[in-house]
Write a protein that holds these residues in place. Structure first.
Motif, PDB file in Angstrom:
ATOM      1  N   PHE A   1       0.253  -1.332  -0.277  1.00  0.00           N
ATOM      2  CA  PHE A   1       0.075   0.306  -0.160  1.00  0.00           C
ATOM      3  C   PHE A   1       0.714   1.418  -0.075  1.00  0.00           C
ATOM      4  N   TYR A   2       0.801   2.059  -1.629  1.00  0.00           N
ATOM      5  CA  TYR A   2       1.730   3.174  -1.466  1.00  0.00           C
ATOM      6  C   TYR A   2       0.309   4.442  -1.040  1.00  0.00           C
ATOM      7  N   SER A   3       1.598   5.062  -0.385  1.00  0.00           N
ATOM      8  CA  SER A   3       0.900   6.488  -0.489  1.00  0.00           C
ATOM      9  C   SER A   3      -1.025   6.941   0.415  1.00  0.00           C
ATOM     10  N   VAL A   4      -0.515   5.404   1.754  1.00  0.00           N
ATOM     11  CA  VAL A   4      -1.409   5.858   2.548  1.00  0.00           C
ATOM     12  C   VAL A   4      -0.902   7.065   3.553  1.00  0.00           C
ATOM     13  N   HIS A   5      -2.630   6.963   4.710  1.00  0.00           N
ATOM     14  CA  HIS A   5      -2.377   8.502   5.487  1.00  0.00           C
ATOM     15  C   HIS A   5      -2.567   7.721   7.077  1.00  0.00           C
ATOM     16  N   ASP A   6      -1.788   7.922   7.430  1.00  0.00           N
ATOM     17  CA  ASP A   6      -1.620   7.434   8.938  1.00  0.00           C
ATOM     18  C   ASP A   6      -2.704   7.280  10.136  1.00  0.00           C
ATOM     19  N   GLN A   7      -3.946   7.452   9.048  1.00  0.00           N
ATOM     20  CA  GLN A   7      -5.300   7.024   9.861  1.00  0.00           C
ATOM     21  C   GLN A   7      -5.366   5.138   9.322  1.00  0.00           C
ATOM     22  N   TYR A   8      -4.683   4.520   8.625  1.00  0.00           N
ATOM     23  CA  TYR A   8      -5.445   3.440   8.157  1.00  0.00           C
ATOM     24  C   TYR A   8      -3.843   2.749   8.883  1.00  0.00           C
ATOM     25  N   LEU A   9      -3.205   3.334   9.356  1.00  0.00           N
ATOM     26  CA  LEU A   9      -1.995   2.537  10.351  1.00  0.00           C
ATOM     27  C   LEU A   9      -1.931   1.140  10.792  1.00  0.00           C
ATOM     28  N   PRO A  10      -3.358   2.170  12.195  1.00  0.00           N
ATOM     29  CA  PRO A  10      -3.838   0.781  12.603  1.00  0.00           C
ATOM     30  C   PRO A  10      -3.492  -1.042  12.569  1.00  0.00           C
ATOM     31  N   VAL A  11      -4.833  -0.880  10.981  1.00  0.00           N
ATOM     32  CA  VAL A  11      -5.298  -1.654  10.545  1.00  0.00           C
ATOM     33  C   VAL A  11      -3.862  -2.696  10.007  1.00  0.00           C
TER      34      VAL A  11
ATOM     35  N   PRO B   1       9.055  16.234   7.818  1.00  0.00           N
ATOM     36  CA  PRO B   1       9.023  17.709   7.527  1.00  0.00           C
ATOM     37  C   PRO B   1       9.144  18.559   8.363  1.00  0.00           C
ATOM     38  N   PRO B   2       9.227  19.773   8.381  1.00  0.00           N
ATOM     39  CA  PRO B   2      10.053  20.559   9.365  1.00  0.00           C
ATOM     40  C   PRO B   2       9.726  19.992  10.790  1.00  0.00           C
ATOM     41  N   VAL B   3      11.577  20.418  11.636  1.00  0.00           N
ATOM     42  CA  VAL B   3      11.026  19.547  13.349  1.00  0.00           C
ATOM     43  C   VAL B   3      10.270  21.454  13.877  1.00  0.00           C
ATOM     44  N   PRO B   4       9.412  21.307  14.407  1.00  0.00           N
ATOM     45  CA  PRO B   4       9.216  23.006  14.852  1.00  0.00           C
ATOM     46  C   PRO B   4      10.260  23.350  16.054  1.00  0.00           C
ATOM     47  N   LYS B   5      10.661  24.711  15.756  1.00  0.00           N
ATOM     48  CA  LYS B   5      11.871  25.208  17.165  1.00  0.00           C
ATOM     49  C   LYS B   5      10.994  24.819  18.297  1.00  0.00           C
TER      50      LYS B   5
ATOM     51  N   SER C   1       0.748  22.578   6.191  1.00  0.00           N
ATOM     52  CA  SER C   1       0.260  21.714   7.450  1.00  0.00           C
ATOM     53  C   SER C   1       0.679  20.759   6.724  1.00  0.00           C
ATOM     54  N   TYR C   2       0.906  19.746   7.882  1.00  0.00           N
ATOM     55  CA  TYR C   2       1.322  18.417   6.956  1.00  0.00           C
ATOM     56  C   TYR C   2       1.371  17.001   7.473  1.00  0.00           C
ATOM     57  N   SER C   3       0.893  16.602   6.400  1.00  0.00           N
ATOM     58  CA  SER C   3       0.293  14.978   6.666  1.00  0.00           C
ATOM     59  C   SER C   3       1.552  14.071   5.848  1.00  0.00           C
ATOM     60  N   THR C   4       2.032  13.139   6.917  1.00  0.00           N
ATOM     61  CA  THR C   4       2.986  12.003   6.721  1.00  0.00           C
ATOM     62  C   THR C   4       2.346  10.920   5.512  1.00  0.00           C
ATOM     63  N   ILE C   5       2.737  10.701   4.484  1.00  0.00           N
ATOM     64  CA  ILE C   5       2.327   9.715   3.593  1.00  0.00           C
ATOM     65  C   ILE C   5       2.885   8.520   3.783  1.00  0.00           C
ATOM     66  N   TYR C   6       2.395   6.909   3.563  1.00  0.00           N
ATOM     67  CA  TYR C   6       3.512   5.815   4.280  1.00  0.00           C
ATOM     68  C   TYR C   6       3.318   4.968   2.823  1.00  0.00           C
ATOM     69  N   MET C   7       4.016   3.958   3.714  1.00  0.00           N
ATOM     70  CA  MET C   7       3.923   3.059   2.224  1.00  0.00           C
ATOM     71  C   MET C   7       3.370   1.887   3.242  1.00  0.00           C
ATOM     72  N   ALA C   8       3.510   0.202   3.221  1.00  0.00           N
ATOM     73  CA  ALA C   8       2.591  -0.205   4.417  1.00  0.00           C
ATOM     74  C   ALA C   8       3.043  -1.782   3.056  1.00  0.00           C
ATOM     75  N   TYR C   9       3.595  -2.891   4.017  1.00  0.00           N
ATOM     76  CA  TYR C   9       3.947  -3.533   3.531  1.00  0.00           C
ATOM     77  C   TYR C   9       4.653  -4.913   4.551  1.00  0.00           C
ATOM     78  N   PRO C  10       4.110  -5.674   3.798  1.00  0.00           N
ATOM     79  CA  PRO C  10       4.200  -7.471   4.929  1.00  0.00           C
ATOM     80  C   PRO C  10       5.426  -7.285   5.042  1.00  0.00           C
TER      81      PRO C  10
END
Length: 836
Positions: free
Chosen positions: A571-581, A749-753, A793-802
């Motif tokens: 699963f390429y370019s998925v957002h963090d709400q799917y990570l628990p699955v 993403p940039p690290v907040p001050k 604002s920044y939203s990380t996109i992930y790659m999930a693999y088995p």
């Protein structure tokens, strides 16, 4: 290099016991002399374990000392590497306190129980035990293997299964086909480690649990069985003095033909008829026929590879090849028996013992028969068929090659009939003899009128048309096993657009409509996943498109679909709400970029942070720049021509290939649902163009994602800032909730001050390396900095693999997805850019 050294240093710091053991066996090798050569007779008598030392001499301590002395310099190197790697892994999983007792227990059980089995078996007259009862062994690998198998109980399901499968596969293969005492001791130690590990792990509370295996797991296991039974005879062939129960299976391979000296010795006492048969067998020999004896091995290797991928053709190839091997063994056994029965007692050919017949028959007949039964019983696991066109192409290649080679052999042979043995060979006999040229020589036989040409071109063809044909057959089989039907069903595109307009897929969901994607739907057709299959990897390109609450069912369904097709789901370019699955499925994930988001309804371009953007807006107004919100279908021919010219100019200026997959090009902006925002200068010419992919809810576009960006040569500096800012303000008027400037590949993403950056991991270091390497070619970092001007604002996109072991394959597949049409010239340009 520095990072590799750092990683190695960190790893070695966690395995002090394993390092100590490696140092210990180095010292014992120096003290006992095995550092300079194989263990001497005195060393074996003093320190090696076996029936002779432990039982006959009463040196019971050798069961312990045998665990710490390598046999020779070659084994010393292997044992040191095994200690640092395999034992090191066991130390990290078991901990130092448990490693020592596990190490000693598995080692002592392996050697001690092995010696006991040999002693009892030799007293009973058992064949293997009696033949090895005088062997002596020193082997540090025995406790290492036992410790690793015990530690496997603390691994995750994926690595636990793989470590056990590979370890027991090799141990059983060497035990059956080689049969040396060290291998048997290691096998016993591995079994002991498996049991000890079970009781040490928390799983002991649940007892022995047999988990249902997926299609993929079963295929791996069956493919491993076929591979082991195929390669096993080679082990016995390489070690003709081995004592493995299946060691005689190697007699079907290699140079089985008598030499001139053998024929002379044999014919000195044999009858004329038998001598003629023996001469005929010698005449059948040569490099080509020797190569042809390995054809069954090559076909079984191809079959094992195809079985891993779930292919039906590989199933039948494995069944037919094993049945052919049974026939080969029976014919060979019958020929040897015939020779033995008719040879005089004075000949040097000794009658074969009945026990050897039983063992030889068991290894060459029973094993292939068991594999045939296994494949037939599990045939439903291998349902993937090649496309009809691919199968027809395979038949044409194979039949064409057979006919062409046969014709060449007959035509050439017709000119040299007078030189054939037996004399008087006719064209009809030459044609009838053709099938023998494509069979292993042991099936041809050593009796009957076997045609043998004189030396020359005819003899060369006689020996080589068979190997050439089977080489062509093997290559064609590989092509057939890789052929896959990739098609989109009529109505799929209408269905996915309807589901996208309803809602789902996230900000990148509309990319699923692009050409090149395939679609998997749930049974109720209420959700789908878009994917591409590259090198056996099924890569998705957005969040799954489904109703809220159906994410888990959709993801697991697609994973099961990929498993059934022997694909690796990613699963390429998925957002963090799917990570628990994915966490619940035991998958791993890594960041592949950052998506930059704006929220038009709260957008106020005020303050110092927006100064550069406001300057571009004001400059555009002063220069008479205007914007047009439209679609491709609404454009005039003039404007279409201008956009085409801008895009072609942008592409032509680059030596590097244009990227695809999640990056749209000119073709993707023609979608009537995709919005365009044009910047038009005071003279009415297009200065820049952007495309915006819709994100819908209940049929209404509530968000847009930036995709296509091009600017004309000589356009106003800052025109892209002007165009994007104008687009955001226009979307504010439209009531759009979210504006995505799309993802920035490999960005962080940039690290907040005031906050510390997160600790680096292997994956983040890999991403950083790729980002630095590809920056000169594609400017990912520059693009990310450009988007940062809009204070998103920044939203990380992930790659999930088995499977973390498949990351190189996954990386290669994603690379091909982004650059599917890279030419050799473009590849050279890319490499040149990267090394500047």
């Amino acid at each position: 290099m520095r990072k590799t050294i750092t990683f190695a240093g960190r790893y070695l710091a966690t395995i002090p016991l394993s390092i100590s053991f490696a140092a210990l066996i180095l010292v014992t090798a120096l003290v006992t002399g095995t550092f300079f050569g194989p263990a001497s007779a005195d060393t074996q008598a003093a320190w090696a374990a076996g029936v002779t030392t432990v039982v006959d001499m009463g040196s019971w301590w050798t069961i312990f000392t045998a665990l710490f002395i390598p046999w020779d310099p070659f084994q010393l190197v292997g044992d040191i590497l095994a200690a640092l790697i395999l034992l090191g892994v066991a130390e990290r999983l078991l901990g130092r306190r448990r490693l020592v007792p596990v190490f000693l227990a598995t080692g002592l059980i392996g050697v001690g129980l092995g010696v006991l089995v040999q002693w009892v078996g030799s007293l009973a007259g058992e064949w293997w035990a009696d033949g090895t009862s005088f062997d002596l062994t020193v082997d540090p690998l025995t406790p290492i293997v036992g410790s690793l198998l015990a530690a496997s109980a603390f691994m995750g399901p994926l690595w636990r299964r793989r470590v056990r499968l590979v370890a027991f596969g090799f141990l059983i293969m060497f035990a059956l086909y080689d049969g040396d005492t060290s291998t048997v001791y290691r096998l016993i130690a591995a079994i002991a480690g498996l049991v000890i590990g079970h009781f040490l792990s928390v799983r002991r509370r649940r007892g022995m649990v047999f988990l249902r295996s997926s299609f993929g797991e079963v295929r791996v296991l069956i493919a491993a069985v076929v591979l082991i039974t195929a390669v096993g005879p080679l082990v016995s062939l390489l070690n003709p003095n081995g004592t493995g129960a299946f060691g005689l299976a190697g007699s079907l391979y290699g140079d089985i033909f008598p030499s001139a000296a053998d024929i002379k010795t044999f014919c000195a006492t044999a009858t004329t008829g038998v001598c003629d048969d023996f001469r005929r067998l010698g005449a059948l020999g040569g490099v080509g026929p020797v190569v042809q004896t390995f054809v069954p091995l090559a076909l079984l290797l191809v079959s094992a590879w195809g079985l891993r991928r779930g292919r039906r053709f590989a199933l039948w190839l494995g069944i037919v090849t094993n049945l052919a091997m049974i026939a080969l063994a029976l014919v060979f056994l019958g020929l040897v028996s015939s020779l033995t029965s008719i040879v005089d007692d004075t000949t040097p050919l000794e009658p074969i013992d009945v026990g050897e017949y039983v063992v030889w028959g068991g290894s060459t007949v029973a094993v292939p028969l068991a594999v045939v039964i296994l494949l037939f019983v599990t045939r439903k696991r291998f349902a993937l068929r090649a496309p009809r066109e691919a199968f027809i192409r395979f038949l044409v290649i194979v039949v064409g090659a057979f006919l062409a080679l046969a014709l060449i052999n007959v035509v050439v042979g017709a000119f040299t009939l007078d030189d054939f043995t037996p004399p008087g060979t006719s064209i009809v006999e030459l044609v009838l003899d053709l099938p023998r040229r494509f069979l292993p020589v042991t099936l041809v036989g050593i009796t009957g009128d076997v045609l043998i040409p004189a030396a020359g071109v005819t003899l060369f063809l006689f020996q080589w048309i068979g190997p050439v044909f089977w080489l062509i057959f093997t290559i064609a089989s590989f092509q057939l096993l890789t052929a896959t039907e990739h098609s989109v069903t009529v109505g799929d595109h209408q269905r996915i657009r309807a589901l996208l307009r309803r809602g789902g897929g996230g900000t990148l969901g509309w990319m699923t409509t692009w050409p090149g994607n395939l679609y998997w739907f749930t049974d109720d057709m209420d959700a789908f996943v878009a994917y591409r299959v590259i090198n056996g990897v099924a890569i998705t390109m957005s969040d799954p498109v489904c109703r809220e609450g159906a994410e888990k069912e959709t993801i697991e369904g697609f994973a099961a679909f990929c498993d059934a097709n022997s694909w690796m789901p990613v699963f390429y370019s998925v957002h963090d709400q799917y990570l628990p699955v994915f966490e619940g499925m035991g998958w791993q994930y890594m960041s592949v970029g950052e998506e930059t988001l704006m929220h038009p309804q709260s957008l106020e371009m005020t303050g110092k942070a927006w100064q550069n953007v406001r300057s571009s807006l004001n400059k555009g107004v002063r220069e008479g720049m205007t914007t047009v919100w439209t679609t491709y279908d609404e454009l005039s021919r003039t404007k279409v021509a201008q956009i085409n010219a801008i895009s072609e100019a942008w592409v032509s200026e680059k030596e590097l290939p244009e990227m695809g997959f999640t990056l749209g090009a000119l073709e993707e902006i023609k979608d009537p649902d995709v919005a365009l925002m044009l910047a038009v200068d005071a003279e009415g010419r297009i200065a820049a163009v952007t495309s915006w992919l819709p994100m819908c809810r209940d049929g209404v576009a509530v968000g847009y994602t930036l995709d296509f960006m091009r600017r004309a040569d000589g356009s106003m500096p800052g025109v892209m800032e002007y165009l994007i800012a104008s687009s955001a303000l226009h979307m504010k008027e439209l009531g759009v909730e979210v504006l995505s400037l799309s993802g920035a590949p490999l960005a962080q993403p940039p690290v907040p001050k005031g906050e510390e950056p997160p600790a680096p991991t292997v994956m983040t270091e890999l991403s950083d390396f790729l980002a630095r390497t590809l920056e000169p070619a594609y400017g990912f970092s520059s693009l990310f900095k450009f988007k940062a001007k809009f204070n998103p604002s920044y939203s990380t996109i992930y790659m999930a693999y088995p499977d973390p072991l498949a990351l190189p394959t996954i990386g290669g597949a994603i690379g091909r997805a982004y650059l599917p049409s890279m030419s050799p010239k473009e590849a050279v340009s890319l490499v040149r850019t990267l090394v500047r």
